[in-house]
Design a protein around this motif. Structure first.
Motif, PDB file in Angstrom:
ATOM      1  N   MET A   1       0.791  -1.288  -0.010  1.00 39.77           N
ATOM      2  CA  MET A   1       0.053   0.015  -0.082  1.00 39.77           C
ATOM      3  C   MET A   1       0.887   1.308  -0.102  1.00 39.77           C
ATOM      4  N   ASN A   2       0.444   2.405  -0.537  1.00 38.76           N
ATOM      5  CA  ASN A   2       1.122   3.529  -0.656  1.00 38.76           C
ATOM      6  C   ASN A   2       0.712   4.470   0.602  1.00 38.76           C
ATOM      7  N   PRO A   3       1.349   5.672   0.837  1.00 41.41           N
ATOM      8  CA  PRO A   3       1.097   6.218   2.040  1.00 41.41           C
ATOM      9  C   PRO A   3      -0.492   6.831   2.070  1.00 41.41           C
ATOM     10  N   GLN A   4      -1.102   6.895   1.192  1.00 40.99           N
ATOM     11  CA  GLN A   4      -2.690   7.228   1.023  1.00 40.99           C
ATOM     12  C   GLN A   4      -3.452   6.005   1.132  1.00 40.99           C
ATOM     13  N   ASN A   5      -2.934   4.932   1.295  1.00 43.26           N
ATOM     14  CA  ASN A   5      -3.630   3.477   1.278  1.00 43.26           C
ATOM     15  C   ASN A   5      -4.144   3.111   0.234  1.00 43.26           C
ATOM     16  N   GLY A   6      -3.606   3.567  -0.943  1.00 41.81           N
ATOM     17  CA  GLY A   6      -4.048   2.944  -2.267  1.00 41.81           C
ATOM     18  C   GLY A   6      -3.131   1.838  -2.561  1.00 41.81           C
ATOM     19  N   TYR A   7      -3.375   1.086  -3.588  1.00 41.35           N
ATOM     20  CA  TYR A   7      -2.583  -0.245  -3.789  1.00 41.35           C
ATOM     21  C   TYR A   7      -1.467   0.309  -4.760  1.00 41.35           C
ATOM     22  N   ASP A   8      -0.275  -0.270  -4.528  1.00 42.69           N
ATOM     23  CA  ASP A   8       0.927   0.177  -5.404  1.00 42.69           C
ATOM     24  C   ASP A   8       0.864  -1.086  -6.587  1.00 42.69           C
ATOM     25  N   ILE A   9       1.324  -0.885  -7.519  1.00 41.38           N
ATOM     26  CA  ILE A   9       1.323  -1.989  -8.724  1.00 41.38           C
ATOM     27  C   ILE A   9       1.750  -3.132  -8.078  1.00 41.38           C
ATOM     28  N   GLU A  10       2.778  -3.350  -7.334  1.00 40.58           N
ATOM     29  CA  GLU A  10       3.311  -4.464  -6.758  1.00 40.58           C
ATOM     30  C   GLU A  10       2.210  -5.345  -5.824  1.00 40.58           C
ATOM     31  N   ASP A  11       1.231  -4.598  -5.506  1.00 42.76           N
ATOM     32  CA  ASP A  11       0.057  -5.169  -4.558  1.00 42.76           C
ATOM     33  C   ASP A  11      -0.812  -5.732  -5.583  1.00 42.76           C
ATOM     34  N   LEU A  12      -1.052  -5.493  -6.961  1.00 45.31           N
ATOM     35  CA  LEU A  12      -2.077  -5.695  -7.546  1.00 45.31           C
ATOM     36  C   LEU A  12      -2.186  -7.239  -8.505  1.00 45.31           C
ATOM     37  N   SER A  13      -3.101  -7.803  -8.340  1.00 40.51           N
ATOM     38  CA  SER A  13      -2.984  -9.111  -9.157  1.00 40.51           C
ATOM     39  C   SER A  13      -4.392  -9.408  -9.947  1.00 40.51           C
ATOM     40  N   VAL A  14      -4.159 -10.247 -10.931  1.00 35.40           N
ATOM     41  CA  VAL A  14      -5.575 -10.371 -11.740  1.00 35.40           C
ATOM     42  C   VAL A  14      -6.837 -10.970 -10.787  1.00 35.40           C
ATOM     43  N   GLY A  15      -7.872 -10.602 -10.920  1.00 33.08           N
ATOM     44  CA  GLY A  15      -8.930 -10.993 -10.132  1.00 33.08           C
ATOM     45  C   GLY A  15      -9.506 -10.319  -8.975  1.00 33.08           C
ATOM     46  N   MET A  16      -8.538  -9.472  -8.494  1.00 31.90           N
ATOM     47  CA  MET A  16      -8.825  -8.322  -7.498  1.00 31.90           C
ATOM     48  C   MET A  16     -10.074  -7.576  -7.912  1.00 31.90           C
ATOM     49  N   SER A  17     -10.802  -7.244  -6.905  1.00 26.73           N
ATOM     50  CA  SER A  17     -12.122  -6.312  -7.551  1.00 26.73           C
ATOM     51  C   SER A  17     -12.671  -5.593  -6.289  1.00 26.73           C
ATOM     52  N   ALA A  18     -13.367  -4.502  -6.699  1.00 28.24           N
ATOM     53  CA  ALA A  18     -13.836  -3.604  -5.665  1.00 28.24           C
ATOM     54  C   ALA A  18     -15.111  -2.959  -6.287  1.00 28.24           C
ATOM     55  N   GLU A  19     -15.873  -2.464  -5.469  1.00 26.02           N
ATOM     56  CA  GLU A  19     -17.297  -2.055  -5.597  1.00 26.02           C
ATOM     57  C   GLU A  19     -17.766  -0.934  -4.957  1.00 26.02           C
ATOM     58  N   ILE A  20     -18.552   0.041  -5.335  1.00 26.41           N
ATOM     59  CA  ILE A  20     -19.387   0.955  -4.517  1.00 26.41           C
ATOM     60  C   ILE A  20     -21.040   0.899  -4.913  1.00 26.41           C
ATOM     61  N   ALA A  21     -21.758   1.597  -4.188  1.00 27.20           N
ATOM     62  CA  ALA A  21     -23.168   1.443  -4.799  1.00 27.20           C
ATOM     63  C   ALA A  21     -23.571   2.878  -4.098  1.00 27.20           C
ATOM     64  N   LYS A  22     -24.663   3.303  -5.259  1.00 27.58           N
ATOM     65  CA  LYS A  22     -25.247   4.933  -4.927  1.00 27.58           C
ATOM     66  C   LYS A  22     -26.645   4.555  -5.554  1.00 27.58           C
ATOM     67  N   THR A  23     -27.545   5.194  -4.725  1.00 28.70           N
ATOM     68  CA  THR A  23     -28.857   5.459  -5.349  1.00 28.70           C
ATOM     69  C   THR A  23     -28.726   6.801  -5.794  1.00 28.70           C
ATOM     70  N   ILE A  24     -29.115   6.893  -7.217  1.00 27.03           N
ATOM     71  CA  ILE A  24     -29.278   8.189  -7.942  1.00 27.03           C
ATOM     72  C   ILE A  24     -30.538   9.144  -7.535  1.00 27.03           C
ATOM     73  N   THR A  25     -30.592  10.114  -7.119  1.00 29.53           N
ATOM     74  CA  THR A  25     -31.594  11.062  -6.818  1.00 29.53           C
ATOM     75  C   THR A  25     -31.648  12.191  -7.628  1.00 29.53           C
ATOM     76  N   ASP A  26     -32.815  12.792  -7.416  1.00 29.58           N
ATOM     77  CA  ASP A  26     -33.272  14.022  -8.346  1.00 29.58           C
ATOM     78  C   ASP A  26     -32.128  15.086  -7.981  1.00 29.58           C
ATOM     79  N   ALA A  27     -31.681  15.017  -6.735  1.00 30.93           N
ATOM     80  CA  ALA A  27     -30.704  16.140  -6.639  1.00 30.93           C
ATOM     81  C   ALA A  27     -29.393  15.922  -7.171  1.00 30.93           C
ATOM     82  N   ASP A  28     -29.131  14.624  -7.557  1.00 29.49           N
ATOM     83  CA  ASP A  28     -27.871  14.098  -8.086  1.00 29.49           C
ATOM     84  C   ASP A  28     -27.891  14.718  -9.619  1.00 29.49           C
TER      85      ASP A  28
END
Length: 149
Positions: A1-28
């Motif tokens: 991990m880098n100092p900002q808690n992101g993955y460095d290239i050396e930490d990444l491997s095929v198949g790793m995944s991540a997800e977020i979800a958001k409900t879209i509103t009229d305000a959006d």
């Protein structure tokens, strides 16, 4: 991990995944229209949008696509990553009230070029609304250490 808690290239491997979800509103939709200056009536005017093939207002495609950027910049690879390219195919509309799930999956790691390729997809329920591919330049522990940081 880098100092900002992101993955460095050396930490990444095929198949790793991540997800977020958001409900879209009229305000959006209103806020995105203000930032992007895209005030297309299909997004902003319900009476007009009812006359279109969609039968009502739909979210800006790039609003939904921006959730991919949020996953990449905040989760995987995360802070410090640089976007290089993104392809997008808009498959189905997103409507106010829909919950969009944006998921990225590492497809290829090109360590010698410090690049990573990810499959990107947004879904509403079981329906794919956007898919594509992103190429990114993550941070590198080796480069940081070589620079003495």
């Amino acid at each position: 991990m880098n100092p900002q808690n992101g993955y460095d290239i050396e930490d990444l491997s095929v198949g790793m995944s991540a997800e977020i979800a958001k409900t879209i509103t009229d305000a959006d939709l209103v806020l995105f229209a203000g930032v992007s200056t895209d005030v297309n009536a299909v997004h902003m005017d319900e009476d007009f949008a009812k006359t279109t093939m969609f039968g009502g207002r739909i979210a800006h495609g790039m609003l939904s696509a921006s959730l991919i950027s949020a996953v990449l910049g905040n989760r995987l690879p995360g802070p410090g990553v640089i976007y290089m390219s993104q392809s997008l195919r808009f498959r189905a509309p997103v409507r106010p009230g829909d919950t969009v799930h944006a998921r990225v999956t590492v497809k290829e790691v090109v360590a010698e070029k410090c690049r990573v390729v990810l499959d990107t997809v947004c879904t509403v329920g079981d329906k794919v609304v956007i898919d594509g591919e992103a190429t990114l330049m993550p941070t590198s522990r080796q480069k940081r250490e070589a620079a003495g940081k």
